[in-house]
Design a protein around this motif. Structure first.
Motif, PDB file in Angstrom:
ATOM      1  N   PHE A 127      54.293  66.118  50.805  1.00 11.94           N
ATOM      2  CA  PHE A 127      54.939  66.293  49.514  1.00 11.94           C
ATOM      3  C   PHE A 127      55.841  65.085  49.295  1.00 11.94           C
ATOM      4  CE2 PHE A 127      58.191  67.866  46.598  1.00 11.94           C
ATOM      5  CZ  PHE A 127      57.419  68.492  45.635  1.00 11.94           C
ATOM      6  N   ASP A 128      55.526  64.271  48.257  1.00 14.34           N
ATOM      7  CA  ASP A 128      56.268  63.029  48.040  1.00 14.34           C
ATOM      8  C   ASP A 128      57.087  63.036  46.760  1.00 14.34           C
ATOM      9  OD1 ASP A 128      54.358  62.801  46.099  1.00 14.34           O
ATOM     10  OD2 ASP A 128      53.569  60.862  46.778  1.00 14.34           O
ATOM     11  N   PHE A 129      57.355  64.211  46.209  1.00 14.97           N
ATOM     12  CA  PHE A 129      58.227  64.383  45.049  1.00 14.97           C
ATOM     13  C   PHE A 129      57.612  63.847  43.753  1.00 14.97           C
ATOM     14  CE2 PHE A 129      60.929  64.359  48.780  1.00 14.97           C
ATOM     15  CZ  PHE A 129      61.693  65.504  48.590  1.00 14.97           C
ATOM     16  N   THR A 130      56.317  63.577  43.740  1.00 17.25           N
ATOM     17  CA  THR A 130      55.653  63.175  42.510  1.00 17.25           C
ATOM     18  C   THR A 130      55.062  64.368  41.775  1.00 17.25           C
ATOM     19  OG1 THR A 130      53.612  62.686  43.721  1.00 17.25           O
ATOM     20  CG2 THR A 130      55.140  60.859  43.363  1.00 17.25           C
TER      21      THR A 130
ATOM     22  N   THR B 229      65.246  80.520  49.096  1.00 16.45           N
ATOM     23  CA  THR B 229      64.508  79.316  49.479  1.00 16.45           C
ATOM     24  C   THR B 229      65.288  78.498  50.498  1.00 16.45           C
ATOM     25  OG1 THR B 229      65.448  78.100  47.602  1.00 16.45           O
ATOM     26  CG2 THR B 229      63.276  79.121  47.291  1.00 16.45           C
ATOM     27  N   ALA B 230      64.557  77.723  51.268  1.00 13.48           N
ATOM     28  CA  ALA B 230      65.152  76.733  52.165  1.00 13.48           C
ATOM     29  C   ALA B 230      65.164  75.399  51.441  1.00 13.48           C
ATOM     30  CB  ALA B 230      64.341  76.630  53.455  1.00 13.48           C
ATOM     31  N   GLU B 231      66.198  74.599  51.669  1.00 12.08           N
ATOM     32  CA  GLU B 231      66.295  73.294  51.032  1.00 12.08           C
ATOM     33  C   GLU B 231      65.908  72.193  52.011  1.00 12.08           C
ATOM     34  OE1 GLU B 231      69.864  72.371  48.961  1.00 12.08           O
ATOM     35  OE2 GLU B 231      70.121  74.424  48.211  1.00 12.08           O
ATOM     36  N   VAL B 232      65.180  71.214  51.500  1.00 12.59           N
ATOM     37  CA  VAL B 232      64.907  69.987  52.240  1.00 12.59           C
ATOM     38  C   VAL B 232      65.647  68.880  51.506  1.00 12.59           C
ATOM     39  CG1 VAL B 232      63.139  68.362  52.993  1.00 12.59           C
ATOM     40  CG2 VAL B 232      62.653  70.815  52.981  1.00 12.59           C
ATOM     41  N   ARG B 233      66.605  68.231  52.183  1.00 15.49           N
ATOM     42  CA  ARG B 233      67.495  67.287  51.511  1.00 15.49           C
ATOM     43  C   ARG B 233      67.386  65.906  52.163  1.00 15.49           C
ATOM     44  NH1 ARG B 233      72.790  68.014  51.020  1.00 15.49           N
ATOM     45  NH2 ARG B 233      72.927  68.431  48.791  1.00 15.49           N
ATOM     46  N   PHE B 234      67.194  64.905  51.323  1.00 15.43           N
ATOM     47  CA  PHE B 234      67.207  63.518  51.790  1.00 15.43           C
ATOM     48  C   PHE B 234      68.531  62.893  51.371  1.00 15.43           C
ATOM     49  CE2 PHE B 234      62.829  64.573  52.052  1.00 15.43           C
ATOM     50  CZ  PHE B 234      62.268  63.727  53.004  1.00 15.43           C
TER      51      PHE B 234
ATOM     52  N   THR C  10      75.371  60.853  51.325  1.00 16.73           N
ATOM     53  CA  THR C  10      75.267  61.133  49.897  1.00 16.73           C
ATOM     54  C   THR C  10      73.870  61.643  49.589  1.00 16.73           C
ATOM     55  OG1 THR C  10      76.868  59.390  49.368  1.00 16.73           O
ATOM     56  CG2 THR C  10      75.419  60.139  47.585  1.00 16.73           C
ATOM     57  N   PHE C  11      73.795  62.750  48.853  1.00 18.85           N
ATOM     58  CA  PHE C  11      72.507  63.351  48.488  1.00 18.85           C
ATOM     59  C   PHE C  11      71.691  62.398  47.623  1.00 18.85           C
ATOM     60  CE2 PHE C  11      69.990  65.659  45.363  1.00 18.85           C
ATOM     61  CZ  PHE C  11      69.235  66.510  46.153  1.00 18.85           C
ATOM     62  N   PHE C  12      70.367  62.341  47.869  1.00 19.01           N
ATOM     63  CA  PHE C  12      69.481  61.482  47.083  1.00 19.01           C
ATOM     64  C   PHE C  12      68.409  62.290  46.367  1.00 19.01           C
ATOM     65  CE2 PHE C  12      65.740  58.616  46.744  1.00 19.01           C
ATOM     66  CZ  PHE C  12      66.299  57.673  45.885  1.00 19.01           C
ATOM     67  N   ILE C  13      67.631  63.075  47.103  1.00 22.55           N
ATOM     68  CA  ILE C  13      66.573  63.881  46.503  1.00 22.55           C
ATOM     69  C   ILE C  13      66.292  65.077  47.405  1.00 22.55           C
ATOM     70  CG2 ILE C  13      64.592  62.746  47.610  1.00 22.55           C
ATOM     71  CD1 ILE C  13      63.198  62.811  44.839  1.00 22.55           C
ATOM     72  N   GLY C  14      65.830  66.182  46.826  1.00 21.52           N
ATOM     73  CA  GLY C  14      65.586  67.370  47.642  1.00 21.52           C
ATOM     74  C   GLY C  14      64.586  68.310  46.996  1.00 21.52           C
ATOM     75  N   ALA C  15      64.172  69.318  47.770  1.00 22.65           N
ATOM     76  CA  ALA C  15      63.195  70.303  47.296  1.00 22.65           C
ATOM     77  C   ALA C  15      63.566  71.684  47.803  1.00 22.65           C
ATOM     78  CB  ALA C  15      61.790  69.932  47.772  1.00 22.65           C
TER      79      ALA C  15
ATOM     80  N   VAL D  13      56.479  75.030  47.765  1.00 22.32           N
ATOM     81  CA  VAL D  13      57.535  74.239  47.137  1.00 22.32           C
ATOM     82  C   VAL D  13      57.691  74.708  45.705  1.00 22.32           C
ATOM     83  CG1 VAL D  13      58.314  71.932  46.487  1.00 22.32           C
ATOM     84  CG2 VAL D  13      56.992  72.254  48.592  1.00 22.32           C
ATOM     85  N   HIS D  14      58.940  75.035  45.311  1.00 27.40           N
ATOM     86  CA  HIS D  14      59.181  75.603  43.984  1.00 27.40           C
ATOM     87  C   HIS D  14      59.878  74.658  43.022  1.00 27.40           C
ATOM     88  CE1 HIS D  14      57.840  79.724  44.700  1.00 27.40           C
ATOM     89  NE2 HIS D  14      58.297  79.568  45.925  1.00 27.40           N
ATOM     90  N   GLY D  15      60.404  73.566  43.490  1.00 28.08           N
ATOM     91  CA  GLY D  15      61.078  72.658  42.571  1.00 28.08           C
ATOM     92  C   GLY D  15      61.762  71.544  43.320  1.00 28.08           C
ATOM     93  N   ILE D  16      62.113  70.478  42.585  1.00 28.13           N
ATOM     94  CA  ILE D  16      62.802  69.343  43.182  1.00 28.13           C
ATOM     95  C   ILE D  16      64.037  69.006  42.361  1.00 28.13           C
ATOM     96  CG2 ILE D  16      60.611  68.427  44.037  1.00 28.13           C
ATOM     97  CD1 ILE D  16      60.806  66.259  41.884  1.00 28.13           C
ATOM     98  N   GLU D  17      64.941  68.243  42.983  1.00 27.18           N
ATOM     99  CA  GLU D  17      66.088  67.707  42.266  1.00 27.18           C
ATOM    100  C   GLU D  17      66.410  66.340  42.830  1.00 27.18           C
ATOM    101  OE1 GLU D  17      70.737  68.722  41.132  1.00 27.18           O
ATOM    102  OE2 GLU D  17      69.351  70.326  41.711  1.00 27.18           O
ATOM    103  N   ALA D  18      66.599  65.386  41.935  1.00 29.00           N
ATOM    104  CA  ALA D  18      66.938  64.029  42.341  1.00 29.00           C
ATOM    105  C   ALA D  18      68.278  63.649  41.742  1.00 29.00           C
ATOM    106  CB  ALA D  18      65.867  63.046  41.880  1.00 29.00           C
ATOM    107  N   ARG D  19      69.023  62.841  42.455  1.00 34.71           N
ATOM    108  CA  ARG D  19      70.347  62.458  41.982  1.00 34.71           C
ATOM    109  C   ARG D  19      70.283  61.409  40.880  1.00 34.71           C
ATOM    110  NH1 ARG D  19      75.805  61.888  44.310  1.00 34.71           N
ATOM    111  NH2 ARG D  19      76.834  60.241  43.153  1.00 34.71           N
TER     112      ARG D  19
END
Length: 223
Positions: free
Chosen positions: A52-55, A172-177, A187-192, A204-210
């Motif tokens: 999963f590459d956030f695309t 849900t569990a979060e995966v945070r980069f 500092t948070f960058f992107i997560g799912a 995977v139900h959604g993503i969020e990017a800073r």
């Protein structure tokens, strides 16, 4: 001394944690991706492993998912690229402490330089609190206990409620980069957000990017 605040759901703000880490592996991208309105495809399409590459906004079902920031975005954001903590995070369902619930295991792969910075900072600034707790909080946004993060930071486990269906995102569990910052924190960058069913299937139900977003053409643009 850097402090860790209580978890906030996929906060897009700076997370003052105590470390710097980065890393992991790659595999073939999945074709089983849903849309924003239809979060997942049928459970009969389960694959043993996916990247999963956030695309895409969603993915599933999968037994294992490897999360990584795409090369295109790494090239566009040099600040993150040069200070990122992990190249990838692999998520797999695992046995829960409570048999009526579920759990997911995170496996991390760090760059040598960032991992050395993490351990040095933790040893110098955390005399009373296990540094693994800070790392656990930054990567999962969950409140830690002394068994959640391995002593060598290689993996962590999050307990959560099992999804009732592939579309259930109630827990849900979060995966945070994250990237390291000048203060020695992150500092948070992107997560799912990821749910797991009792069968071990991940969704995977959604993503969020800073700072970045995908436009309708699939190109990364400043958010």
């Amino acid at each position: 001394m850097t402090s860790i605040n209580p978890p906030v759901r996929l906060a897009a703000a700076s997370l003052a944690a105590v470390f710097a880490l980065t890393a992991c592996s790659s595999s073939e991208p999945s074709e089983g991706t849903g849309s924003a309105d239809d979060p997942v495809e049928s459970a009969g399409d389960t694959e043993s492993s996916n990247v999963f590459d956030f695309t895409e906004l969603t993915m599933g079902p999968a037994e294992t998912i490897e999360f990584r920031v795409p090369d295109e975005l790494l090239e566009m954001d040099q600040e993150y690229s040069q200070n990122r903590v992990v190249d990838s995070v692999t998520l797999t369902a695992t046995e829960a402490e409570d048999p009526s619930q579920c759990a997911v295991k995170y496996d991390f792969d760090y760059t040598d330089a960032d991992f050395a910075r993490l351990t040095e900072f933790a040893e110098n600034h955390y005399e009373t609190r296990p540094p693994q707790e800070a790392a656990f909080n930054a990567f999962t946004n969950e409140a830690p206990n002394d068994t959640d993060m391995e002593e060598d930071y290689s993996s962590a486990v999050v307990q959560l409620k099992c999804g009732l269906s592939p579309a259930d995102d109630g827990d849900t569990a979060e995966v945070r980069f994250v990237r390291t910052n000048d203060k020695g924190g992150t500092t948070f960058f992107i997560g799912a957000e990821v749910s797991v069913m009792s069968s071990g299937e991940l969704f995977v139900h959604g993503i969020e990017a800073r700072s970045w977003q995908l436009d309708s053409n699939g190109s990364w643009v400043k958010g």
